[in-house]
Design a protein around this motif. Structure first.
Motif, short mmCIF file in Angstrom:
data_model
loop_
_atom_site.label_atom_id
_atom_site.label_comp_id
_atom_site.label_asym_id
_atom_site.label_seq_id
_atom_site.Cartn_x
_atom_site.Cartn_y
_atom_site.Cartn_z
N LEU A 479 0.83 -1.21 0.00
CA LEU A 479 0.00 0.00 0.00
C LEU A 479 0.86 1.26 0.00
O LEU A 479 0.54 2.26 -0.65
N VAL A 480 1.98 1.22 0.71
CA VAL A 480 2.87 2.40 0.72
C VAL A 480 3.47 2.59 -0.69
O VAL A 480 3.66 3.73 -1.14
N LEU A 481 3.71 1.48 -1.39
CA LEU A 481 4.19 1.62 -2.78
C LEU A 481 3.11 2.30 -3.64
O LEU A 481 3.41 3.14 -4.48
N ASN A 482 1.84 1.96 -3.39
CA ASN A 482 0.74 2.66 -4.07
C ASN A 482 0.73 4.13 -3.70
O ASN A 482 0.50 5.00 -4.54
N SER A 483 0.96 4.39 -2.41
CA SER A 483 0.97 5.77 -1.92
C SER A 483 2.04 6.59 -2.67
O SER A 483 1.81 7.74 -3.05
N SER A 484 3.19 5.97 -2.94
CA SER A 484 4.26 6.70 -3.64
C SER A 484 3.87 6.99 -5.09
O SER A 484 4.23 8.02 -5.65
N ARG A 485 3.10 6.09 -5.69
CA ARG A 485 2.65 6.32 -7.07
C ARG A 485 1.66 7.49 -7.09
O ARG A 485 1.73 8.39 -7.93
N LEU A 486 0.76 7.50 -6.11
CA LEU A 486 -0.27 8.55 -6.06
C LEU A 486 0.34 9.91 -5.72
O LEU A 486 -0.04 10.93 -6.31
N VAL A 487 1.29 9.94 -4.79
CA VAL A 487 1.89 11.25 -4.45
C VAL A 487 2.70 11.78 -5.63
O VAL A 487 2.70 12.99 -5.92
N THR A 488 3.33 10.89 -6.36
CA THR A 488 4.10 11.33 -7.54
C THR A 488 3.16 11.95 -8.57
O THR A 488 3.46 13.02 -9.13
N GLU A 489 2.00 11.30 -8.78
CA GLU A 489 1.02 11.88 -9.73
C GLU A 489 0.59 13.26 -9.26
O GLU A 489 0.44 14.20 -10.05
N GLU A 490 0.40 13.40 -7.94
CA GLU A 490 -0.02 14.68 -7.37
C GLU A 490 1.07 15.75 -7.60
O GLU A 490 0.76 16.88 -7.97
#
Ligand SMILES: Cc1cc2nc3c(=O)[nH]c(=O)nc-3n(C[C@H](O)[C@H](O)[C@H](O)COP(=O)(O)OP(=O)(O)OC[C@H]3O[C@@H](n4cnc5c(N)ncnc54)[C@H](O)[C@@H]3O)c2cc1C
Length: 497
Positions: A479-490
């Motif tokens: 989930l933290v790996l997903n979090s890093s993908r989402l923050v990068t998009e942001e």
């Protein structure tokens, strides 16, 4: 010139965000207070034994692979994924031992050995929760939850109602399963994100279901092999990692974040990403009330936090083939043993997770013995009743060892200990600045999930971002790996290179 990013903390969240930003052309520097990077995903090494410090259960392998494809690399060149079978060996206080296999006919045999009714119930449970998992993955886990519209879209709202039926995880499981050992086995896994199955939302039943459907995996050399791979890639892409540099403050001026104050002086950047635990960052690194916005000390004290863990690391001089890689021991009075971690007391009855990677990886125990992590959920440090001193540690160790010795074949384990070490909630706090010594950050309860969890982007400084367990979608490496993908998009959406 490329924009410069500073990342505070080299946990999974910090390292994976760094790599994604490097791929997008940013200049990245990571500041980590500890000697080794990886945060909670770390290790202890002696001449003979190597222990994964905390995270050991590799479920949902796709996010681990996705970070490699994001940077156009083949994960096989960096890591060896090994599928584990059985996923779990279950030891019950009543003497029963059960293996849960990936292979459906072996699994069915185990389940039918319990009862035909429970076997059917298990497969119905898997099917129903799988549907929730697919919805959750499509609408929530892989989507940003930054704006009210992210949750208020009618379709999303209806999906949220569908997955959040209002019974707790244990009651939900009980609708399908009658056998107590099987119920407790499933409920135990729901606790991996640090909330109680007896009052946590039943959506976390997706943990045992994802395990059954996607399997459990292992990296040769242990979990830290993944950190080594990320670190290698970051260096390959020109990133800089500065170990043993503590960040003391995040600096602001005129609605912008301008840099950080560290043990080596002030460092400036165009963008700051904080991977250190979000509530700790708000409490200790953001000093100006204005930039804390709603996360004042008062608000932080009212929020709910996950439990912590006590771990015993044992290096053994003998092989124990009775153990598998992942083992769960269900003690007597399961409910009391589990709930105590959330009520602020130590349990009277112990249910344990036992990790023994040396069963399949010789490199973890060079003496032809075993290395074991024995993990007990305990209260976080906001509960003041427990003093984590030698007395408590010795008392817990003695009781845990006597439970272990009740497992057939492990009676002589105490006499074969060559190395012993511990991790307590105090270590979580002092080593990683985990707020309140929690193991999983902010509790992902219903009121603190999705849109209601802290957001990736600061509402007061538009170049300050956050990533990690206490952010959306929640704790756990994948989930933290997903979090890093989402923050990068942001970041890419908000800041032009
Ligand atoms: C005991 C335990 C068992 C777990 N088991 C599993 C498991 O089996 N499977 C799974 O998927 N997940 C597991 N998890 C959860 C998983 O490990 C975490 O969710 C994940 O590793 C958190 O990563 P992160 O990047 O959010 O934060 P962290 O790992 O906490 O990283 C934050 C980093 O910031 C650094 N830092 C903090 N303050 C400062 C500062 N002021 N200056 C510089 N650096 C700073 C810290 O040292 C740390 O390196 C477990 C966690 C624990 C504690």
């Amino acid at each position: 010139m490329n924009k410069k990013v500073i990342i505070v903390g080299a946990g999974i969240g910090g390292l994976s965000t760094a790599l994604r930003l490097l791929k997008n052309g940013y200049e990245v520097e990571i500041y980590e207070k500890n000697k080794t990077i990886g945060g909670c995903v770390n290790f202890i090494e002696t001449e003979t034994f190597r222990f994964d410090l905390s995270a050991s259960i590799l479920m949902m392998p796709d996010p681990y692979k996705e970070i490699f494809s994001y940077v156009n690399k083949n994960y096989n060149d960096y890591l060896e994924f090994i599928q584990i079978d059985p996923t779990y060996r279950l030891f019950c206080a009543d003497g029963n031992t059960l293996d849960f296999n990936n292979n459906i006919s072996s699994l069915t045999k185990t389940l039918e050995g319990i009862s035909k009714e429970d076997s059917l119930g298990y497969f119905k449970f898997i099917a129903d929760v799988y549907e929730k998992y697919l919805i959750s993955n499509e609408y929530f886990l892989r989507k940003p939850q930054e704006k009210p519209k992210d949750i208020l879209k009618l379709e999303t709202f209806l999906k949220a109602l569908k997955i959040h039926t209002f019974s707790n995880a244990y009651d939900y499981i009980s609708k399908y399963i009658k056998n107590e050992n099987l119920r407790n086995f499933l409920a135990f896994q729901c606790m991996y994100i640090g909330i109680s199955p007896f009052n946590g939302p039943n959506i976390y039943t997706l943990i045992p279901v994802a395990t059954q459907l996607y399997g459990l995996w292992y990296f040769k050399g242990g979990m830290y092999s993944f950190i080594d791979a990320l670190s290698k890639l970051i260096i390959e892409f020109g990133g800089i990692i500065k170990n043993e540099v503590t960040v003391d403050e995040i600096l602001f001026s005129e609605d912008k974040c301008v840099g950080i104050k560290t043990s080596q002086g002030i460092k400036k950047a165009d963008i700051i990403v904080c991977n250190a635990d979000f509530p700790y960052v708000m409490k200790s690194l953001v000093k100006d009330e204005y930039y804390k916005d709603k996360y004042t000390d008062k608000k932080l004290s009212e929020m709910k936090y996950s439990c912590s863990t006590f771990i015993i690391y044992l290096g053994l001089r003998k092989k124990y083939p009775q153990l598998s890689v992942h083992n769960i021991y269900l003690g007597k009075n399961f409910k009391e043993g589990i709930e105590s971690a959330f009520k602020g007391t130590l349990p009277k009855n112990y249910s344990l997770y036992i990790y023994c990677p040396s069963r399949i990886d010789k490199s973890m125990a060079k003496n032809d013995g075993e290395c074991l992590n024995i993990m007990l959920r305990v209260p976080n440090l906001f509960f003041k009743e427990i003093t984590w001193d030698k007395y408590t540690i010795n008392m817990l160790t003695d009781t845990i060892l006597s439970e272990l010795k009740s497992i057939k074949g492990l009676e002589d384990i105490e006499g074969n200990i060559e190395y012993k070490n511990y991790l307590t909630p105090l270590d979580m706090e002092s080593k990683f600045n985990a707020y309140g010594g929690t193991a999983f950050g902010l509790s992902p309860n219903l009121m603190q999930t999705n849109y209601f969890r802290p957001h990736f982007k600061s509402s007061k400084a538009d170049n300050l971002f956050f990533v990690g367990s206490s952010l959306h979608p929640g704790p756990g490496v994948s989930l933290v790996l997903n979090s890093s993908r989402l923050v990068t998009e942001e970041i890419l959406k908000n800041i032009n290179n």
